[in-house]
Write a protein that holds these residues in place. Structure first.
Motif: not given
Ligand code: THG
Length: 264
Positions: A195-196, A209
């Motif tokens: 997600l980052s 995110n």
């Protein structure tokens, strides 16, 4: 959504130090906390160690597995490191990752076949990550062919379309979403993302995110590598699950609410 905890990663300085100094207590607590927070699997990465990555990985796998009962996701690019990890891992590990890069196909794919484990396949080749949706889908197609040729069950084949930072190209998240939908539509494979990357260099990264996770879930993403200790992220995830009918009778949501862990 299969939740893979990201925190046992040597790019995080205190984790790297704990690996180097063989600090069992620190590592086991971080493993335990992620599982208690809902991780189904834990990613383990030793790439930023300084001395012997094989030894670091073997120690990390054994240390984590004596604290928690979840399978590990072996996050390494060196085949020798993955091999050592698989030799000591109890149960069915996941391999993170193969790609269309020649070296990874030659060295890591045989380990996937030998150990029969689930694997993450990145949509990149020796030229890198294509900028376009079409370029990444061509690689995904070839990866699926390789899985089929090697009799890897597509149920165990997690394609990662590799989200790049929005700050680098403002279409990067859109390109990722298009890849995700097309891959889900065309093949019976699973899909996954970290997600980052998407929020790199922007302010309030966790906000971005969290929104990204929600949109990926709506598009049917199967697994995510994320920080399970981020309560707001895990709360959004619980809400997403009830909205998508992924949480029968809202049982998990209500249980989390009663335990006081949900944040609005
Ligand atoms: N796809 C695949 N593998 C991956 C990634 C991916 N492995 C690495 C990475 N991306 C996912 N892992 C991490 C690990 C740590 C962090 C980000 C991604 C990180 N953690 C900070 C911490 O814990 O201190 C900050 C956490 C936060 O504030 O949210 O930065 O995309 N296949």
């Amino acid at each position: 959504l299969l939740i893979i905890g990201e925190k046992l990663n040597s790019t995080i300085l205190p984790v790297r130090e704990a690996i180097t100094s063989r600090n069992e207590k620190y590592i086991q607590e971080l493993a335990y906390k992620q599982v208690a927070a809902g991780a189904d699997m834990l990613d383990v990465n030793t790439a930023m160690g300084l001395e012997n990555e094989e030894d670091d990985m073997v120690w990390l796998v054994q240390t984590v597995q004596s604290a928690v009962n979840v399978p590990l996701c072996i996050d390494a690019t060196k085949a020798s490191v993955i091999k050592k990890a698989l030799q000591v891992h109890q149960g069915r590990a996941m391999i993170n990752s193969i790609s269309l890069e020649e070296k990874r196909i030659k060295e890591i794919l045989p380990l996937v076949v030998e150990y029969g484990c689930p694997v993450i396949a990145l949509t990149m080749d020796d030229k890198g990550i294509p900028d376009s949706t079409e370029g990444r889908l061509e690689i995904a197609e070839k990866l699926v062919e390789i899985a089929e040729q090697n009799k890897i069950s597509l149920d165990d084949f997690y394609i990662d379309p590799l989200v790049l930072p929005i700050a680098v190209n403002d279409k990067n998240a859109l390109i990722f979403f298009n890849c995700l939908s097309e891959i889900k539509k065309r093949y019976k494979v699973k899909t996954i993302s970290g997600l980052s990357n998407v929020s790199y260099s922007l302010p309030l990264r966790k906000l971005i995110n969290r929104s990204f996770l929600t949109m990926c879930m709506a598009l049917g993403m199967d697994a995510a590598i994320l920080d399970p200790l981020d309560n707001k992220l895990m709360s959004a995830l619980a809400a997403n699950n009830i909205l998508l009918n992924e949480d029968k009778m809202c049982q998990a949501y209500l249980k989390a609410y009663r335990n006081g862990v949900l944040l609005d």
